[in-house]
Design a protein around this motif. Structure first.
Motif, PDB file in Angstrom:
ATOM      1  N   VAL A  82      43.607  90.711  79.306  1.00  0.00           N
ATOM      2  CA  VAL A  82      42.502  90.180  78.504  1.00  0.00           C
ATOM      3  C   VAL A  82      41.325  89.816  79.398  1.00  0.00           C
ATOM      4  CG1 VAL A  82      41.762  88.300  77.002  1.00  0.00           C
ATOM      5  CG2 VAL A  82      44.009  89.304  76.696  1.00  0.00           C
ATOM      6  N   GLU A  83      40.152  90.249  79.006  1.00  0.00           N
ATOM      7  CA  GLU A  83      38.937  89.941  79.757  1.00  0.00           C
ATOM      8  C   GLU A  83      38.179  88.794  79.090  1.00  0.00           C
ATOM      9  OE1 GLU A  83      36.726  93.537  79.889  1.00  0.00           O
ATOM     10  OE2 GLU A  83      38.238  94.636  81.054  1.00  0.00           O
ATOM     11  N   ASP A  84      37.393  88.086  79.881  1.00  0.00           N
ATOM     12  CA  ASP A  84      36.592  86.997  79.323  1.00  0.00           C
ATOM     13  C   ASP A  84      35.618  87.552  78.287  1.00  0.00           C
ATOM     14  OD1 ASP A  84      37.820  85.182  80.975  1.00  0.00           O
ATOM     15  OD2 ASP A  84      36.291  85.313  82.546  1.00  0.00           O
ATOM     16  N   HIS A  85      35.487  86.830  77.198  1.00  0.00           N
ATOM     17  CA  HIS A  85      34.610  87.277  76.115  1.00  0.00           C
ATOM     18  C   HIS A  85      33.148  87.071  76.503  1.00  0.00           C
ATOM     19  CE1 HIS A  85      33.010  87.890  72.096  1.00  0.00           C
ATOM     20  NE2 HIS A  85      34.211  88.243  71.682  1.00  0.00           N
ATOM     21  N   ALA A  86      32.329  88.054  76.157  1.00  0.00           N
ATOM     22  CA  ALA A  86      30.909  87.966  76.496  1.00  0.00           C
ATOM     23  C   ALA A  86      30.224  86.815  75.786  1.00  0.00           C
ATOM     24  CB  ALA A  86      30.211  89.284  76.147  1.00  0.00           C
ATOM     25  N   ALA A  87      30.777  86.385  74.655  1.00  0.00           N
ATOM     26  CA  ALA A  87      30.178  85.289  73.884  1.00  0.00           C
ATOM     27  C   ALA A  87      30.952  83.987  74.058  1.00  0.00           C
ATOM     28  CB  ALA A  87      30.104  85.660  72.404  1.00  0.00           C
ATOM     29  N   ALA A  88      31.711  83.889  75.163  1.00  0.00           N
ATOM     30  CA  ALA A  88      32.520  82.689  75.383  1.00  0.00           C
ATOM     31  C   ALA A  88      31.675  81.429  75.481  1.00  0.00           C
ATOM     32  CB  ALA A  88      33.360  82.861  76.650  1.00  0.00           C
ATOM     33  N   GLY A  89      30.405  81.578  75.856  1.00  0.00           N
ATOM     34  CA  GLY A  89      29.528  80.421  75.954  1.00  0.00           C
ATOM     35  C   GLY A  89      28.811  80.082  74.670  1.00  0.00           C
ATOM     36  N   SER A  90      29.140  80.765  73.595  1.00  0.00           N
ATOM     37  CA  SER A  90      28.494  80.483  72.314  1.00  0.00           C
ATOM     38  C   SER A  90      28.774  79.057  71.867  1.00  0.00           C
ATOM     39  CB  SER A  90      29.009  81.472  71.253  1.00  0.00           C
ATOM     40  OG  SER A  90      28.680  81.027  69.951  1.00  0.00           O
ATOM     41  N   PRO A  91      27.809  78.401  71.244  1.00  0.00           N
ATOM     42  CA  PRO A  91      28.038  77.028  70.764  1.00  0.00           C
ATOM     43  C   PRO A  91      29.094  76.948  69.666  1.00  0.00           C
ATOM     44  CG  PRO A  91      25.908  77.856  70.022  1.00  0.00           C
ATOM     45  CD  PRO A  91      26.420  78.833  71.012  1.00  0.00           C
ATOM     46  N   LEU A  92      29.526  78.098  69.142  1.00  0.00           N
ATOM     47  CA  LEU A  92      30.553  78.114  68.097  1.00  0.00           C
ATOM     48  C   LEU A  92      31.829  78.802  68.563  1.00  0.00           C
ATOM     49  CD1 LEU A  92      28.311  79.121  65.047  1.00  0.00           C
ATOM     50  CD2 LEU A  92      29.183  76.839  65.588  1.00  0.00           C
ATOM     51  N   ALA A  93      31.955  79.066  69.852  1.00  0.00           N
ATOM     52  CA  ALA A  93      33.113  79.780  70.374  1.00  0.00           C
ATOM     53  C   ALA A  93      34.410  79.062  70.011  1.00  0.00           C
ATOM     54  CB  ALA A  93      33.007  79.923  71.882  1.00  0.00           C
ATOM     55  N   ASP A  94      35.427  79.858  69.683  1.00  0.00           N
ATOM     56  CA  ASP A  94      36.750  79.339  69.315  1.00  0.00           C
ATOM     57  C   ASP A  94      36.709  78.469  68.064  1.00  0.00           C
ATOM     58  OD1 ASP A  94      37.981  80.611  71.521  1.00  0.00           O
ATOM     59  OD2 ASP A  94      37.423  78.934  72.825  1.00  0.00           O
ATOM     60  N   TYR A  95      35.749  78.733  67.194  1.00  0.00           N
ATOM     61  CA  TYR A  95      35.656  78.046  65.904  1.00  0.00           C
ATOM     62  C   TYR A  95      35.549  76.537  66.066  1.00  0.00           C
ATOM     63  CZ  TYR A  95      36.983  82.600  64.132  1.00  0.00           C
ATOM     64  OH  TYR A  95      37.006  83.946  63.846  1.00  0.00           O
ATOM     65  N   SER A  96      34.694  76.135  66.973  1.00  0.00           N
ATOM     66  CA  SER A  96      34.396  74.714  67.159  1.00  0.00           C
ATOM     67  C   SER A  96      32.926  74.590  67.540  1.00  0.00           C
ATOM     68  CB  SER A  96      35.278  74.097  68.254  1.00  0.00           C
ATOM     69  OG  SER A  96      35.074  74.756  69.488  1.00  0.00           O
ATOM     70  N   VAL A  97      32.351  73.456  67.220  1.00  0.00           N
ATOM     71  CA  VAL A  97      30.941  73.234  67.514  1.00  0.00           C
ATOM     72  C   VAL A  97      30.810  72.506  68.842  1.00  0.00           C
ATOM     73  CG1 VAL A  97      28.805  72.141  66.738  1.00  0.00           C
ATOM     74  CG2 VAL A  97      30.354  73.159  65.070  1.00  0.00           C
ATOM     75  N   LYS A  98      30.033  73.092  69.739  1.00  0.00           N
ATOM     76  CA  LYS A  98      29.866  72.513  71.060  1.00  0.00           C
ATOM     77  C   LYS A  98      29.311  71.099  70.977  1.00  0.00           C
ATOM     78  CE  LYS A  98      27.779  73.651  75.533  1.00  0.00           C
ATOM     79  NZ  LYS A  98      26.893  74.624  76.252  1.00  0.00           N
ATOM     80  N   ASP A  99      29.842  70.227  71.819  1.00  0.00           N
ATOM     81  CA  ASP A  99      29.409  68.828  71.961  1.00  0.00           C
ATOM     82  C   ASP A  99      29.831  67.950  70.781  1.00  0.00           C
ATOM     83  OD1 ASP A  99      28.186  69.438  74.389  1.00  0.00           O
ATOM     84  OD2 ASP A  99      26.268  69.925  73.423  1.00  0.00           O
ATOM     85  N   VAL A 100      30.636  68.475  69.856  1.00  0.00           N
ATOM     86  CA  VAL A 100      31.225  67.639  68.797  1.00  0.00           C
ATOM     87  C   VAL A 100      32.666  67.375  69.200  1.00  0.00           C
ATOM     88  CG1 VAL A 100      31.846  67.478  66.368  1.00  0.00           C
ATOM     89  CG2 VAL A 100      29.709  68.597  67.032  1.00  0.00           C
ATOM     90  N   ASP A 101      32.970  66.138  69.566  1.00  0.00           N
ATOM     91  CA  ASP A 101      34.269  65.813  70.153  1.00  0.00           C
ATOM     92  C   ASP A 101      35.398  65.741  69.130  1.00  0.00           C
ATOM     93  OD1 ASP A 101      33.103  65.657  72.673  1.00  0.00           O
ATOM     94  OD2 ASP A 101      32.580  63.534  72.419  1.00  0.00           O
ATOM     95  N   ASP A 102      35.101  65.316  67.925  1.00  0.00           N
ATOM     96  CA  ASP A 102      36.135  65.207  66.901  1.00  0.00           C
ATOM     97  C   ASP A 102      36.596  66.608  66.477  1.00  0.00           C
ATOM     98  OD1 ASP A 102      36.875  65.091  63.805  1.00  0.00           O
ATOM     99  OD2 ASP A 102      37.305  63.134  64.695  1.00  0.00           O
ATOM    100  N   ALA A 103      37.863  66.921  66.716  1.00  0.00           N
ATOM    101  CA  ALA A 103      38.373  68.274  66.467  1.00  0.00           C
ATOM    102  C   ALA A 103      38.262  68.665  64.998  1.00  0.00           C
ATOM    103  CB  ALA A 103      39.834  68.370  66.923  1.00  0.00           C
ATOM    104  N   ARG A 104      38.585  67.743  64.107  1.00  0.00           N
ATOM    105  CA  ARG A 104      38.518  68.036  62.676  1.00  0.00           C
ATOM    106  C   ARG A 104      37.079  68.336  62.252  1.00  0.00           C
ATOM    107  NH1 ARG A 104      41.770  66.363  58.202  1.00  0.00           N
ATOM    108  NH2 ARG A 104      42.962  65.001  59.582  1.00  0.00           N
TER     109      ARG A 104
END
Length: 359
Positions: A288-310
């Motif tokens: 598996v190679e690193d995804h080109a959009a790994a730095g997206s603010p929505l990567a892995d179905y989470s919003v960057k800088d929002v600490d609460d997982a839910r």
């Protein structure tokens, strides 16, 4: 079954990309015949609904989960050509915004998850309807069977591509057995979701289900203790009641998708899906190679800088549904308008010649 970058080599990925582009081009042309003023916005909603339900991984075996692929559902609700486009829109949004499914593997994913599932599911669906009586329950049963078999067919298609362009030397028989085996179980969940959704839409608006158009159940009257068909004149009145505005259906579907993606997705299974599990067991996950959009603010179905997982996952799901429904609806309206322009251009010369002849 989102294939990441690195599983399939560059030549086969390019070939799959060309095949996927050709399928999308054919589907754009075919969708012009399927879409009308009512179904164009609903097609965008179907894409958003598939996006939402794909966030709901369900357990299928110890340490393995699965999720909806959506090809069967889209093909039955809005037509096979539009169905390919629906799944393609979802995969594009997931790859660019959420780093889910490799960007160089986008053609592989569209081919495997979009084209194969739609073709297999719709062929089985139509074949069964040709045999079964023309009833709503037959549509639901045929949808179940088509969806069930489309998932292992998709797994087999991935294995075929892996056989030609896999980047790891793994016994293909073992890969095929593992992929098809686990995806038969995932197919059961796919079939249940597809049949339930199709059945729910048919129950309230059968005229909006592409595969159920023209399907009518004759009104029966009891005469001298026996059931007989109602007079044909009663049919238009019944049909008129089933058509009309799609706003209520569209709003209900959108709210459902938002709730699923924004709230229910938090309770989805965290186990790896079928492909991830097989890749880990057979050792080709190391490629598996690193995804080109790994730095997206929505990567892995989470919003960057929002600490609460839910909250983070819920916001990402809501954003994903909103972006997908907007992109899908815009594309399908454009396709619909293109058809309208072509019909106008075709009819105008005829009208002009007729007018000239009259003079």
């Amino acid at each position: 079954m989102h294939v990441p970058d690195g599983f399939i080599n560059a030549p086969v990925s390019v070939a799959a990309g060309v095949a996927a582009a050709a399928a999308v081009a054919v589907s754009l042309r075919g969708a012009r015949r399927e879409l009308d003023e009512r179904t164009a916005p609903l097609a965008g909603l179907v894409a958003a609904f598939i996006f939402a339900v794909q966030m709901l991984n369900f357990p299928v075996a110890a340490g393995t989960s699965g999720h909806l692929l959506g090809g069967a559902l889209a093909a039955i609700l809005v037509g096979p050509y539009t169905g390919v486009l629906c799944v393609s829109v979802v995969l594009l949004m997931q790859g660019i915004l959420f780093a889910d499914g490799g960007l160089t593997a986008l053609g592989v994913n569209i081919t495997v998850m979009g084209v194969v599932t739609v073709v297999v599911a719709y062929a089985i669906f139509r074949g069964l309807l040709w045999i079964l009586p023309p009833t709503r329950s037959s549509v639901t049963a045929a949808a179940f069977a088509g969806a069930l078999l489309s998932v292992p067919a998709s797994a087999a298609a991935f294995t075929a591509l892996f056989a030609v362009g896999g980047t790891t030397d793994v016994p293909l028989g073992k890969v095929l057995t593992a992929m098809v085996g686990v995806h038969v179980l995932i197919g059961i969940g796919e079939a249940a979701i597809t049949a339930a959704t199709v059945g729910a839409v048919i129950a309230v608006r059968p005229d909006l289900v592409h595969a159920a158009r023209g399907l009518t159940t004759p009104l029966k009257l009891r005469v001298d203790g026996a059931l007989v068909d109602a007079p044909a004149a009663a049919a238009p009145a019944a049909a008129a009641g089933s058509t009309g505005s799609t706003k209520k259906v569209w709003a209900t579907g959108l709210v459902t998708a938002l709730v699923l993606a924004g709230f229910v997705s938090f309770y989805a299974s965290a186990s790896p899906d079928g492909l991830e599990k097989v890749a880990a067991d057979k050792g080709f996950d190391e490629k598996v190679e690193d995804h080109a959009a790994a730095g997206s603010p929505l990567a892995d179905y989470s919003v960057k800088d929002v600490d609460d997982a839910r909250l983070s996952g819920g916001l990402a799901g809501v954003i994903g549904v909103g972006v997908t429904v907007a992109a899908g609806t815009g594309i399908f309206w454009a396709v619909r308008r293109r058809r309208g322009d072509e019909l106008t251009a075709t009819s105008t010369p005829g009208s002009a010649s007729t007018s000239t002849s009259a003079r």
